[in-house]
Design an enzyme around this catalytic site. Sequence first.
Site, PDB file in Angstrom:
ATOM      1  N   LYS A 108      42.103  34.171  34.529  1.00 45.41           N
ATOM      2  CA  LYS A 108      43.002  34.623  35.598  1.00 45.41           C
ATOM      3  C   LYS A 108      44.443  34.274  35.215  1.00 45.41           C
ATOM      4  CE  LYS A 108      43.497  34.244  40.672  1.00 45.41           C
ATOM      5  NZ  LYS A 108      43.042  33.528  41.874  1.00 45.41           N
ATOM      6  N   SER A 128      41.741  36.616  45.590  1.00 46.21           N
ATOM      7  CA  SER A 128      42.775  37.014  44.661  1.00 46.21           C
ATOM      8  C   SER A 128      42.285  37.153  43.211  1.00 46.21           C
ATOM      9  CB  SER A 128      43.929  36.013  44.711  1.00 46.21           C
ATOM     10  OG  SER A 128      43.496  34.752  44.256  1.00 46.21           O
ATOM     11  N   SER A 178      39.188  32.794  46.990  1.00 44.81           N
ATOM     12  CA  SER A 178      39.648  33.703  45.933  1.00 44.81           C
ATOM     13  C   SER A 178      38.723  33.856  44.736  1.00 44.81           C
ATOM     14  CB  SER A 178      41.034  33.276  45.447  1.00 44.81           C
ATOM     15  OG  SER A 178      42.002  33.690  46.361  1.00 44.81           O
TER      16      SER A 178
END
Lengths: 488, 476
Positions: free
Chosen positions: A79, A154, A178
């Site tokens: 990420k 996210s 997330s």
Amino acid sequence: MKLHEYTITQLHELISKKEVSVPELTRYMLDRIDRLDSNLECYITVTQKHAMERAESVQKMIDEGVLNSPLAGIPMAIKDNICTKGIPTTCASKMLGNFVPPYDAHVVKKLYDNGAVVLGKLNMDEFAMGSSTESSYFKKTKNPWDTQRVPGGSSGGSAAAVAAGEAIYALGSDTGGSIRQPASFCGCVGLKPTYGLVSRFGLVAYASSFDQIGPLTKTVTDCALVLNAIAGHDPMDLTSSRRQHPDYTKALINDVKGMKIGIPREFIADNVQKDVRDAVLNAAKVFSNLGAECEEISIPSMEYVVPTYYIIALAEASSNLARYDGVKFGYRAANPKDMLDFCMRSRSEGFGTEVKRRILLGTYVLSSGYYDAYYKKALKARALIIRQFNKIFEKYDIIIGPVAPTTAYKIGEKINDPVQMYMEDIFTVPVNIAGLPAISISCGFDSSFLPIGLQIIANRFDEPTLIRAAYTFEQNTDFHKAKPSLDE
Amino acid sequence: MEYEAVIGLEVHAELSTKSKIFCSCTTEFGGQPNTHCCPVCIGMPGTLPALNRKAVEYTIKAGLATNCTISNFTKQDRKNYFYPDLPKGYQISQYDLPLCKNGYVEIETENGKKKIRINRIHLEEDAGKLVHSEYGHNSYVDYNRTGVPLIEIVSEPDISSAAEARAYLEKLKAILQFIGVSDCKMEEGSLRADVNVSIRPKGSNELWERTEMKNLNSFRAVYRAIEAEVARQIQVVKSGGTIQRETRRWDDAKGESYPMRSKENAQDYRYFPEPDLPPLIIKEELIQRLKNELPELPDARKQRYISEYGLPEYDAGVLTSSKELSDFFEEAARASENIKAVSNWVMGDMLRILNERNLEVSQVPFPPTYLAKLVALLDKGVINGPTAKKVFEEMFNTGKDPEAIVKEHGLEVLNDESLLLQVVEKVIQENPNSVADYKKGKKKAIGFLVGQAMKATKGKANPQLLNELLIKKLEG
């Protein structure tokens, strides 16, 4: 079966038996990204050259017998809010569009030590603020099960990449759901570890007292392998726990006999999509049939969890994001009039709408005159929520429920209603408030054949029980075997 | 109406730990801009603070040395404000649970001893520095100082005059230096003071609105700024005005202060607990160990100089005003049999020379034992008083052993009677007028003759002996 469909365990065996070389595997994955990602848009940065060089050197170490980690040579992705030395780390923000960290996050170092091959950096909501990956400054990631839909967020890029076979596994971060919510939307395994189990050093902070890094994988076994590699104390993160962590693969036991499972009635109320509720109740049946004891329980403070979470998270965020003023790194406004103009315009132009909204809210709740009414009260509510969970875990081994009230929704469907989006975090945020570990695994599909995630929550540092329950469910169901059909 | 001043001080002292408070960068002063920093102290994304335990221990020591209570449970908080020299956009400080509280130090005033209470001492990180270019409109930031550990010592408003404020600062500085937690160099900014001043009718207990003064870079500036501010406030009140709560900036060159910001524009720092650092539990054993490690403090040492060395209170006070001076004196005293003389040399000639040459005690080029040797040479009559002063100057010039200087320049006192007799006879021959004056009863003329004889021996003669020989010759 094609290479991208294999799990870490299977690829480790292929590499060990020299049926595939790490460079071949890496080349294959890079080609696949090249083919699919213009459509799915999981990646912000693909590190072709870095990955191939790394693949060569890892293969050499494997051949020399100095590297035998199960993660050695497995292509993965990270990420884009986790710092990677020499590789841009943008947080999907214009603000950090040009930021190249001179250091690796602690978890990245550990993965390198285990021979990981990094394919690139994954899309996300800007600064991890969102639950659909739509607030990314750069691109909108599509859900591999239906490209009209969001992948969740996210860590939407991480979940979509794993589901689409653009990475064998990925790292995400979870502040209020997330990792778990996109794992649920994309039908993969996503674990948020206990707060303090994994070092946050190098994770760009959103809400420091909630943030945790965790794996997104295809199976619970893979999840345990990655957790083994990234967990552990880091002297650079004083909130990381000093306790020795166990070998999580030892918890991969297909047996839940006698396990006590609580299902909060607040988790299966009317606000939950029917398909989702049915899948969760069916999961409870699966556990019962395997000898676990399921009971309905209650978390009376559920009505406070969303406001409590948002007040504390945004207060911390408003402070954590103060460093982006254009002076030292990141976006800098052109031709400023003076110092104040320089700082204000750099921030106004560098941050997106959702980030600005959260900074403003966080600043507000800490302001003198409002601190007691909001922030202080939220801290009290947090203590209350923690006490309620402690009480539950005196009696129950795990809690199960949905990850999110719905399955993946259409891109653009909810982005203009922030309050509704915040409310949909209701089942994931209590876990972060209490610092608990929780996992999302596939437990069914809705009528549009979109995946549904089952959330399993355990007591602090009781990842072994969590993994055991998830592994048992996985071994006794076939949901995780379904794959999205991509036009290839 | 007569008014009196009510003054409180906020003193910032940089701790002299080797590394910064949250990373391993050096705390050394100076260096090329931005060479003493790393991703942690410039607040790069993803970095986290790791607390330097030494900084905590130093703060506790400062608290113990100023009679504070040490908190067993304490935490750090974020103080949020934007400024380019503050890399994270917040300063990690302590808000409601400081490490040390409720202490005091004792100062000497015109009216005797006075206790100045200390409200709190807390630990925080220092900020960087803005550097403005001489030409053009650019400003630069130097982050070398960023993250140097800093303690803030907040006094109660117990100070009543500029002189007391200076005495308080001098005492704090001496204490911090004695316990070795700060070098307290005001010129390098490692000791800084903000001053809160208000006035009230003499003798009352009221607390009127106060102003805060910043940018005070020397003890002298503190003194002058207080004098000026008290006068300004009295002037405002006497002409019917009221004092507004505000922050003022002192301009030392002009000897005036200017409003910086008013109460309405006061910043809201939005303090909240630092989530990256767990609360600190301070164990009793640690406090006890640090207490045992504390050296003799200035007040105790002063008392010892009075009782053990028999020095007057004033002298003992001057000698213990700084650790360097006190250590120098003490080492010399230990090597000497005439401590009173050593004390006089240190307080007299030594401080004078340091002052003239603008030197610190640490820059004295010879060891303290040399001073003891000099005193011994004088006491044994090997050299005379005027020669001793010259030798002392020479020690400052060359750093040499006084015995070596005396030998090298042949400065020993002339005690050879036959040699001195020849000089005396020569002086009598060459100065008939003075001899005549003396014989007429002008006894003072002997002084002139002794002087002439000293001159002829280049100042080395034993003046006592010369005197005797002259009188014998003139009257004989």
